[in-house]
Design a protein around this motif. Sequence first.
Motif, short mmCIF file in Angstrom:
data_model
loop_
_atom_site.label_atom_id
_atom_site.label_comp_id
_atom_site.label_asym_id
_atom_site.label_seq_id
_atom_site.Cartn_x
_atom_site.Cartn_y
_atom_site.Cartn_z
N LYS A 1 0.81 -1.23 0.00
CA LYS A 1 0.00 0.00 0.00
C LYS A 1 0.84 1.27 0.00
O LYS A 1 0.38 2.33 0.43
CB LYS A 1 -0.96 0.01 1.20
N GLN B 1 -2.89 6.93 3.97
CA GLN B 1 -3.40 5.97 4.94
C GLN B 1 -4.39 6.67 5.88
O GLN B 1 -4.22 7.86 6.19
CB GLN B 1 -2.24 5.36 5.75
N PRO B 2 -5.44 5.97 6.32
CA PRO B 2 -6.43 6.60 7.21
C PRO B 2 -5.79 7.19 8.46
O PRO B 2 -4.97 6.53 9.11
CB PRO B 2 -7.37 5.45 7.57
N GLY C 1 -6.39 5.29 11.64
CA GLY C 1 -5.80 3.96 11.73
C GLY C 1 -6.78 2.81 11.52
O GLY C 1 -6.41 1.65 11.63
N ILE C 2 -8.03 3.13 11.22
CA ILE C 2 -9.04 2.08 11.01
C ILE C 2 -8.99 1.65 9.55
O ILE C 2 -9.10 2.47 8.65
CB ILE C 2 -10.45 2.59 11.37
N SER C 3 -8.84 0.36 9.32
CA SER C 3 -8.64 -0.16 7.97
C SER C 3 -9.97 -0.46 7.26
O SER C 3 -11.03 -0.50 7.89
CB SER C 3 -7.81 -1.44 8.00
N GLU C 4 -9.89 -0.71 5.98
CA GLU C 4 -11.05 -1.14 5.19
C GLU C 4 -11.64 -2.43 5.76
O GLU C 4 -12.86 -2.60 5.83
CB GLU C 4 -10.62 -1.34 3.73
N LYS C 5 -10.76 -3.36 6.18
CA LYS C 5 -11.23 -4.64 6.69
C LYS C 5 -12.12 -4.48 7.93
O LYS C 5 -13.02 -5.28 8.16
CB LYS C 5 -10.03 -5.54 7.02
N HIS C 6 -11.85 -3.45 8.73
CA HIS C 6 -12.66 -3.20 9.93
C HIS C 6 -14.13 -3.04 9.57
O HIS C 6 -15.01 -3.59 10.24
CB HIS C 6 -12.14 -1.93 10.63
N ARG D 1 -11.34 3.89 2.66
CA ARG D 1 -10.11 3.28 3.15
C ARG D 1 -9.55 2.21 2.20
O ARG D 1 -8.59 1.52 2.54
CB ARG D 1 -10.36 2.67 4.54
N ASN D 2 -10.13 2.10 1.03
CA ASN D 2 -9.63 1.15 0.04
C ASN D 2 -8.22 1.51 -0.37
O ASN D 2 -7.86 2.69 -0.44
CB ASN D 2 -10.56 1.14 -1.18
N VAL D 3 -7.41 0.50 -0.66
CA VAL D 3 -6.00 0.71 -0.98
C VAL D 3 -5.81 1.69 -2.13
O VAL D 3 -4.81 2.42 -2.17
CB VAL D 3 -5.34 -0.65 -1.31
#
Length: 413
Positions: free
Chosen positions: A50, A73-74, A77-82, A123-125
């Motif tokens: 990323k 990057q967000p 710190g919360i990712s797309e997967k979350h 938050r997508n890459v």
Amino acid sequence: MREKIAFVVGRYGKEINGGAELHCRMLAQRAAERYDIEILTTCIKDMVSKENSYPEGEETVDGILVRRFPVRQPEDGISEKHYIRRLKPIWGIRRFLYTLGILKYISMLDGWGLGYDIKAQERNVFHSEALDRYILDHKDDYKAIIAITSIFAPFYYTAMLAGEKMIGIPTMHDENASFRNSLRLAVPRIRYMGFNTYAEQKLARRIFGKRLHSNGIISVGIETPEPADWESVRRKFNLPDEYIVYIGRIERYKTGKMLKYYSAYRKKYGQENTPPLVMVGNMTKRKKRYEVPGCVYTGFVSDSEKRSILQHAKVLINPSRYESLSLILLEALYDRVPVLVNGRCNVLKEHSIRSKGAVMQFTSRRSFTGNLHRILTDSTLVGQIRKAGKEYMDANYNWDTIMERLFAVIEKI
């Protein structure tokens, strides 16, 4: 002065060999014969790391202007997967309604989980706010904007910001990403949707219903680079004289049960009677997961090396359940190489049916071992497969027909 067309894709470069990226590159290079083409993309090269590996700004790739925009990057710190974890139950319900054939009629669920879905898109890459701003500010510079692959954020944001100019090429699969609420919000804004196969078009119609406006088949052809010298390739990768081949990303999402079924074949017919399985491509997980007797791993290969390896294979296997076309299947048919595919993938099943036997399929361990054995031992059958495969390619995937379709859609825009 020629009119300008923009292609929007998550990443772009000659060293990137993903299906959607190659799809974009092949269409863009041929469209450049009629229009001024620009590529709008990110600075991402490796979607796992990323990182902004390409420099921000403009460069020329094979005579085409490429504009690269950075991703961030967000900050929280919360990712797309979350957010995707929270969406999976909703997607499961939507898939269930799809199997009943009623999802396309139900709009009351469109807002269910939409907030999480949009945050996942953010938050997508491949989401770049700088790319979004550019599209919004410059959309009127282009006659049409062609966005490729609906599973990544640039497709969604192009639809939301410039849908009236957009030709969407979604490369959809029967997977969770196709059932996103955000796509049902975006699709009605898209001026025209171009699909690779009738199976993909049917999938979209069953998901989106009347939200899907003008649409049809555009598809794409293949590149046929000069094959590398076979003896040099064979020595470089330590390849056997006879082998079965898999070409693509080496991850469970793509390889499915192929290794398990291949091991069953070796057990049934004996390792001395079973050609090795050559696995061509980058491995996204630890190699230990894929250490199966009889397998040979090449890692990344160049396009010319790939073609040489493909041409000398006894059979190509595509075990994926998630395809919108399968370029490697088309490349195999062009070079008269028999293909065995996962019949539980509707797109690959369509190839098998429409090619009149040029593509064989499996749906279980038994049909895998049986049909693979027929290909490896029946020379008359192989001769029929090779003839039918070339006829199927010539009739459906020649570049003149494909570009005529695309140019006609652009002119309608």
